[in-house]
Each structure stands twice: as C-alpha cells, then as structure tokens.
Scaffold this active site. Sequence first.
Site, PDB file in Angstrom:
ATOM      1  CG  MET A 139       1.141   4.287   3.896  1.00 27.99           C
ATOM      2  SD  MET A 139       1.922   4.383   5.541  1.00 27.99           S
ATOM      3  CE  MET A 139       3.823   4.093   5.047  1.00 27.99           C
ATOM      4  CG  PHE A 162       2.203   9.217 -11.881  1.00 25.05           C
ATOM      5  CD1 PHE A 162       3.581   9.599 -12.639  1.00 25.05           C
ATOM      6  CD2 PHE A 162       2.301   8.444 -10.930  1.00 25.05           C
ATOM      7  CE1 PHE A 162       4.576   9.169 -11.871  1.00 25.05           C
ATOM      8  CE2 PHE A 162       3.514   7.998 -10.342  1.00 25.05           C
ATOM      9  CZ  PHE A 162       4.594   8.428 -10.603  1.00 25.05           C
ATOM     10  CE1 TYR A 163       1.290   5.564  -7.931  1.00 26.55           C
ATOM     11  CE2 TYR A 163      -0.233   7.384  -8.043  1.00 26.55           C
ATOM     12  CZ  TYR A 163       0.781   6.839  -7.352  1.00 26.55           C
ATOM     13  OH  TYR A 163       1.541   7.309  -6.255  1.00 26.55           O
ATOM     14  CE1 TYR A 169      -3.742   2.735   0.495  1.00 26.75           C
ATOM     15  CE2 TYR A 169      -2.234   3.431   2.346  1.00 26.75           C
ATOM     16  CZ  TYR A 169      -3.417   3.633   1.476  1.00 26.75           C
ATOM     17  OH  TYR A 169      -4.292   4.798   1.367  1.00 26.75           O
ATOM     18  CB  ILE A 172      -5.971   9.464 -11.873  1.00 28.25           C
ATOM     19  CG1 ILE A 172      -6.672   9.871 -10.309  1.00 28.25           C
ATOM     20  CG2 ILE A 172      -6.856   8.171 -12.462  1.00 28.25           C
ATOM     21  CD1 ILE A 172      -8.154  10.409 -10.186  1.00 28.25           C
ATOM     22  CD  GLN A 193      -2.070   8.663 -19.838  1.00 25.55           C
ATOM     23  OE1 GLN A 193      -1.147   9.222 -19.789  1.00 25.55           O
ATOM     24  NE2 GLN A 193      -3.414   8.947 -20.112  1.00 25.55           N
ATOM     25  CG  ASN A 233      -4.260  14.182  -7.600  1.00 24.89           C
ATOM     26  OD1 ASN A 233      -3.601  14.543  -8.622  1.00 24.89           O
ATOM     27  ND2 ASN A 233      -3.475  13.967  -6.516  1.00 24.89           N
ATOM     28  CD  GLU A 234      -9.335  15.482 -14.114  1.00 22.34           C
ATOM     29  OE1 GLU A 234      -8.665  16.229 -14.958  1.00 22.34           O
ATOM     30  OE2 GLU A 234     -10.572  15.840 -13.847  1.00 22.34           O
ATOM     31  CG  HIS A 269      -7.316   4.918  -0.551  1.00 21.92           C
ATOM     32  ND1 HIS A 269      -6.707   4.236   0.318  1.00 21.92           N
ATOM     33  CD2 HIS A 269      -8.376   4.269  -0.864  1.00 21.92           C
ATOM     34  CE1 HIS A 269      -7.391   3.162   0.852  1.00 21.92           C
ATOM     35  NE2 HIS A 269      -8.583   3.260  -0.058  1.00 21.92           N
TER      36      HIS A 269
END
Lengths: 964, 166
Positions: free
Chosen positions: B79, B132-133, B77, B130, B135, B126-127, B121
Amino acid sequence: MSSAADSNPQAGQGRPLPKKESDLFRNVVKFYETKQYKKGIKHADGILKKFPNHGETLCMKGLTLNCLKKREEAHALVKLGLRNDMRSHVCWHVYGLLHRSDRNYNEAIKAYKQALRIDRENLQILRDLSLLQIQMRDLEGFSSSRLTLLQLKPNNKINWISYALGRHGTGDLEGALSVLDAFLNTQDSNSVERSRNFESSELALYRNDILEELAKQQSTTTTNALEQYQAAYAHLMEIEEIVVDRGCWMEKRARYEVHLGKYEEARTTLEQSLERGLTEDYRVHSGYMCALLEVDGTTYDEATLRGGKNGGSGTSGSSTDTLATIQVLSSEQKKRLLDVYQNELLPKYPKSQAVQRIPLTLLLSMDSEKELFRSGVDAYCRKRLIKGVPSLALDLSTFLLEEVDDETTASPGRYRRVTDPIDVKSHPTFCILLDLAKSYIVHLESINKFSPEDDDTTNEKQQQPSEETILWAWYLLAGLYELCGNYAEGMELTDKCLEHTPNAVDVYELKARLQKAAGDMDGAVTSLDKGREMDKQDRYINNLTTKYMLQAGQEEVALERIALFTKHEGNPEDNLYNMQCCWYELELADCLQSKKVWGKSLKKFGAVIKHFDDFHEDQFDFHQYCVRKVTLRAYRDVLLWEDDLFGQEYYGRAAEGIISIYLHLHDANNDPSQGGKGNDGRYGEPDYSTMTAAERKKAKAIARKKKKAAEKKLQQAAAVAEAKKAEEAAAAQKADGSGNNHHNNKKKRQAAIPVVVDNDPDGLELLKKDPLEEAKKYSAILSKSAPKRISTWLIQYDVSIRRGKGLMALQALYKARAIDAEDAGLFERTVDFCTKKDGIASKMNETAKQVLERQTLLLLEPSKSVKEFVGSAKEKIKSDPLTSLPFRAAVAAASVAHCGSSVADASTLVLDGGIDARGVSVDACRDVLETLRTMTKKDGSSKAECDAWIDVVKKRFPLIKNLA
Amino acid sequence: MSRPLPIEYGAITPENVEELRKVNAACFPVSYNAGFYREIAVRRDDRLNKFAFYSGKVVGAVCTRLEPISNNRHRLYIMTLGVLAAYRGREVGTQLIQSILDYFEEERDGKLATVDEICLHVQTSNEDAIRFYIQRFGFVKGEIVENYYRRIDPPHCYLLFKKLRP
C-alpha cells in the site's frame, strides 16, 4: 494493650469484675487487637448489660467503634468511660489512643502521661508515648521515656539503640556513644552484633557518624578537631571487616584522610572509588581534585556535598559541579589537575563522560588556553552530535560561569552560573559555543562534514556525521538561542528540524519551550500536543502537555490529557489527589487563580498542603520500623528531612498561593470601590461586572452549562460511591463472618477506608474563612521553615502590614535584605513601608515608636530619607545598564509616587534600555506595562509611555499575545 | 551510493500510528484517510506493516496487505512505502521491501502458502520508484490503470508485480 489488661484485668474503680465478665473483657481486648471489631462490640455489650457503668469496657467499646469509623460515638463513649473510672490506666491509655488516631498528638501525650502516673512501668504505654514524643520532636521527653524502658528491659537491643538515638537527638553525642558502647561491650567478640552482617554494619557506621559529628563540632583548626577526626578514622579502620556498605566506608575514609592531611592516602582511596565504578560520580571527582590540590577539610566537605549543591540560597548548583566549577583555582592548580586528568584518568577511563568533561571545565577559565578549550569542546560536541544527545545545549550551559565579586571573603573567589539571557549572550564561552554550532551547520549543510578540513578516511567510522547529524546541530543551535533569548531564531531552526524529521519528539518539546518563552503559550500547547500525538504511551510528554495546557488556561483539556494516564475507573481528579500528584495540583491552582476562581484554586493549593501534612504523618511508621531493622543512618536522614519538610519548594508554592489569594480577598473586602464585597469570582464565578452585555450573556451561558455538567458528574459519582459502599459493606460482612482473619486483614483495611464524598468541591467554604487569619497561619509556617527564600519574607511583609504589625513587617524587610538587597519586590515594599510607617506608629507606645523610627532609617542606609533612597536607586540604574527590569519598574513607580517625578521622566527608567536589561521575560514585560498603566492613570497624562513600551516589547517578543 | 543505514523495525500500534501519518504526509502527494490508519493500527501485523527506526526515531515505513485474487489464492499488495527525504539513498526502502520478501520466504509453505505474487500501484511519472522496484527486486511492469488517482497529475498508474511462485 494485652499486657496491660493481663496484668490487671479487673481494674475498675477498685471493684473487680466477676469471672465471667472479666473473661469477656479479655476477649474484647483480644478482638480489638485482631481487628474483629464486631465481635468485640458484642462481647463489650455482654459486660455492659450487667455493669452499664464499667469504665474500661465503655472505653474499649468506644475504641472499637472508632475503628469502624464511628468517631463521634467513640469519643462520647470513651469520655463517659473515663469519667466513670478516672483511676484506670486502661481508660487513660484508650483516651490517648483515640486522640492519636485523630492525629491530636499533644492531647494523646497528656493522656499517656496520665496513664503512666497510675501504672508507672507499663511497657506498652511507655513505648506508645515515646513514639509520639519523637514524632512531635519532644527529644528530651523521648530520651527519658526510652531510658525508663531501657531500665525496665535492659536485655533488649532495641531499647539500647533507641536510648542512644534519644541522647543523639538531644545533642548529647558523648552520651549516645557511651550508650552504644555499653551495649556493644555486653556482646562478646564472636556474637552476631560484632560479625559481618547488615545490622552490625549499620550500627557500626552509625557510631562512626556520631564520632564524625563530634569532630565537626570542634572548630576546624584546633588540635581537638584533629584528635576527633583521628578517633573517627581509627574507628573506621577498626570496623572495616564488618561494614557491608563499602561505598560509604570509602567515602568516609577519603573524607577523614583529607581532614587529617593524609592527601596521598586520600588520593589512593578516591582512585579506588573510581575503579569500583564511580567514574560518573562528580562528588568523587571533586574529592579527587581536593586531594590532589591538598585543600583543607572544610573545602573538601563543601566540594563533595551530595548533589553538588554549592550552598546558599538561589545559587543552586548543578549535579556536574566540582571543585573547579565552585571555586576559582590558580592556573598552576588547574594545570596540575589537567595533567592528571588528561594523562592518567583519560587513558584509564576513555569512555567516562565525566572524565571527558572535567578537563573542559578546567580549560574554560584559563585565558591562555582559549584555543585548547575550543578544540576540546569541539571534539566533545561532535561526538554527541553524531550520537544524537538532545541535552547537549543544557550540558554546555553549565560551562557559563562567572566570578562572584564578594569583598567580604578575601580568597579564594567563587563561581556562579550565568543564566540571564542578557548575560549569557555576552559571555565569552557562549560566543565560542555559538560560533562552533554555526560553523557545524554551514559545513554539514553543504558538504555533510563538521569542517572542510575533515578527512573521510583517517577518522574512524563512528566519527563521521550521518544524515541525522544536521538535525542535532540545528537542535543544538536552537538550544543555544534559547539560552540567550533569541527565540525567533530558535524557532526557525526547530521548524527546519521538523521538516527534516517530522517525528523527532524532542524537537516539539524545544519548539514549545521557545514559543512559550516568546509569549505564545497557545502555540506552545499546539506544538507539544502534536509531539504527544505520536506516542500516546509516553507519559513524560503527556504530563508536559498537561502542564503547558494549564499554563495556557486550558484546564479542561488538560484534565482530559492527564486522565489518559490515571486509573481508568473513577474520577481522574480524585485519583491524582490520592496519588499526591503535587505538580498537577499546583499548576491547576495557579491556572484557576489567574482566572480568579478563588475557591477552587484554594482547594487545590490546600490539597498540596494536605499532601505535605501526610508526608509529615508518614514518618510515624518509621520510628519503630527503622530501629527494628537498624537502618539508623537512613532513619536519621528521614528525621532531618522531615524537620525541613515545610521548607520544600512545592510546599512554599502552595502556601504562597493560598496567602496571595486570601490577601487579595482581604483587599477586595476592604475596597470601597467594590462595595466591600469583592465580587470578582468570589463564589466561583467570573467577574461579570467588567464585561459587555454580550460577553456577559455568553459567559453566563457557559457557566450554566458547566454547572449542569458538574451536577451530572456529581450525581454519577455519588451513585458510584453508593454502589461501592454497598459492595464494601457486603465484603466486610463476609470477612467478619469467616473465622480466618489473617487472610482478610488487608481486604478489611481497604474496606475501612471510607469513601470520601467531597461536599465542597469548589472550595466555597474556604472563602468564608477569615482571610487575614488564614494568611497569617501559612506565612508563619513559611517564616519558620523557609527562612532562606526571599519570597517568604516578602509575603510575610504583605501579611504583617495588612495586620498592622509594623515591627513584624520591618523585620521581614530586614530578613529579605539579608538575602538579596537588590530585589525589586523588596525595594517596592521598603518604599511602601516608609509611607505607611507613620500611620502604624501612631498606634504604638513610645518605646516601640522609637524603635520603629530608628530601624526604618537604618533600613534605608546609607540614604537618609525615602526620597534619597529612591534617588540612589535611580543613580544605580543609570550607572548599570543591565539593572533588572522589575527593579527599574519598581523605582519608576516609586519616583512618581514619592519624589514628584513626572511620568514621562520616570518611565525613561524603563524605556531606556529596560528591554535589554536583566530579568526580561514575557511575564515581567506584562507586569511593567501594568505598572506604567497605573502610573499614567494617576497622572492623567497620555498613554504615550504605555504605547512606547508595547512597541518595544513586541519587537523583542514578536509572538506575544494580548499585550495591548 | 553510501553504506546502508542501520535500521531496526518496529510495530505500528494505535498509540504510535500518528508517526505513520507524519511519515506519509512528508513522503506522498496524496493523503490517506483515517480508515487507512485505523485499519493498520488495529491489525497490528508487525510482519506486513512496520516502521524503520534509526537511532530511536522513525525514518520510514512500509504497509502491506493480503488481497484475494481468485478462489483461495492471494497476493501481497504494497500500500505504501515511504522514507523521509533526509534519510534517502541509504537503502532504507530496500531493507523494508526485502524484509517483506524475507517474510514471504519464511512462510512460503506456512501462513503465506496461498500467496502467488507481490504487487503495487505506482504513478506513471514516478520513474525513480519504477526503477527501484524493477532493477532492485525484479518486478515487472504490468497493465496501465487509467485515472487511478483523482487529485494528482498524471492520474494514471502502472501495476508493478513480481511472481513469487513458478
């Protein structure tokens, strides 16, 4: 000791001891030497049972007891023994040893000499005596003791060397040489002493040092000096094969070559030095310049002094000084150097910092080359900004030089570093630097390039700015603002830096420095502490935080901070004392002094004094060791350093601190308004009399709490000490019991150190001493050891005038004037002296009175009276708007006191332009306010002048606290 | 996108944990409590929690922990992942996350044999994160967790995850 006892074991009022007892006595000596003290005492008691008055046994028992820290008993026994047997050299020797262990060297020397009168050729005593003599710098005595030893044991190398050192010490250089030669001539050519090894190398270089000293003694121009240098040079060449310290050998070679005018050879030698890896050694570069320009030997010696110091008081040079930054060179000379550096050295050593930097110092002062300098320093800065070099601003600050107008020496002119913010601000080089830094920031912020013309593609990758570069550009500009006193602008930039990279510790440090300079000490502490938090293992930032806390008067938090890095067991303050941590003790003492906690402050200053006494004591170990190891050059350096020990800055700070406290106590004692008691904190308490009732109550409550905490701590410490003692005693017993002594020696020595419980942690005993006597004692040491510091003479004046010693006070003023005639403190005291002169003269005899009168008038030259003296100072201020602020204040005060000026008139000296003058700092501004207050108080007029000054200061230092 | 910033990794310890606080304070709208920092400092796991250093200074940090999902199975996870604004766009974050993934590959059958997925999370608004992770690392958008945050708006978040084993 043993040889003494062996040669005449039964000495004792002429009556020999019986066999059994004489064996016992031999054991006593043996046990003493092997540190088995308890056994030694047992055997001594065995003799004393039968012969209770046997002098030598009594003495030996005393000496043994002394090693068990029973000092009183030891002294009594040794004295008794000596009385019983005055004709025994053993007794006298023991008596000497006892004094030596008390560091009472003069008494020890006397005792040894007495012992030698009885036993002329006792080697052990002669050796011990010679050690004391060199320690006390009785050089003639040392030399003659060593001669006796040499005559007794001429086959010992140490005796030859020691005697040579003795001759050298007395200034008989030729004598020293002939001793060394006599020794070396006894060695055949393939002996160890003449082959290549460390000891022979040191000895040969030492001999060469003496030759060089001989050459230096001759006046430089005579042919005699040349001959001497020739001799030293020839000897140097002779010993090349056996010298192992090649670096030193080459340094000497280059120096001799310059002195002998062999400039080509010198140049080659220095080039070889660079090739050996000394490219960053500015002394080598400085020497190289000298060789290129073919300067004379004296200039060479000065330009290549260790550490680049350019001599004289006050003008401390930086480690990057070279011939070009010490002395004004002609533009032909500069061009010549520039040519060599850019076309020969730079291609050869492209990565050397020094080689990159030196051409800039050459361009710097050539008016025709302004543009070249600008582009050069531009490239220099860019490289370092990309790399992130925090010290860049400091590095650049060494470029700020000005020519010294000195009429006394015709040519060539000399350079001085410009440091006062007001001078920095107007310095042409500084303007270039400021301009560059600003333009970097503009372009980095908008297009992330140093300048719009920069091309991404042509430059190598390394020369491109990165994300971080802007940080360092801001940091650089902030550093430049610090130099020129624009603290507010500097702080704006450091805040930008912290927004950009909140964990750049250097920025916190710079910000704190700016805040401190701007008058916000507490803010500075907060900033530094934030920086410190980020890396708690960084000792540097931790220490700096501690220092700032002490300066902000937060001594208790400061102790907590520094304690993070002291030993964890025991009291941190004791640990700092044992580690001889002078800077902490000095800062703490200053802090306590400003809080008027006189006793404890004296205690801390005294601790530093004690450390220096210990440093002085420490050389004792070297007298034997260095000669045995033949590290003669280093040993000479240590001796000379020790001679100069009490002239060191830290010692000066401690001594001046002590003197100023005692003078304050003296004044308070004699001030009728204080009831002659001088209550301000005399007994370690704050001054309650100036507080309101509520404040007083609070202060007293705090004091009570502190006292309680301190008592508790003390109890704990005592308990710990007690436990430790018991433990050590047990250990000692165990060690004593076991037969194997060598292993336990170290342990025992540790056990022998007594646990010192300080009975007077607040220094109350120190307050009971006679203040003037104490002040005089330290002032006398300073006058002797630090005669080049102006503060030495100012404080000597303060002490002398209070002691009613008019001529001494006058002498101090003359000495101070020779150092800096325009010092504000000197001006103040000169005027003060003139007003007190008549009172002092009335107690003098006629001759002294006349001298005093005449010399006082000479002091005021060319003025004829105090009034004129003050008047001409006023003129000087009016003609030079940069005249320093403290000087202005001193003149203003004097003109009110002695020239009948009105306060309003006098204070214009300060108010008109005082804030834009030299010597302006937060502290100086506070002092000036104090002066203005005293002036207005006496006059009874309004406080308008004070308020006006406060306004001006607040404008200049917006962060200043507690001014009004 | 310009070239990646050459970074070095460094452990987070009790002595320097203050730097993590500085980075996080500069990067996130929420502040983490003292317990968070204490746990990381004490754990001293320099493979899961680390600083990114550039020319000697901390410019970013990632903090990860192992969480149990079911009987004897775990997930990694994330953080926090923060990079100082001045150093963004130079793949510091990418390098940090990649280093965590590399660690998993290394210990796939060793220490991390019980780990099945990696997740985090992220605030719904926070586009950038999102993108970033998803693509860059192939994360998948999971459930929406409502009212996950208390003090920021919007308070909802997505669970982003990536299966590490088939």
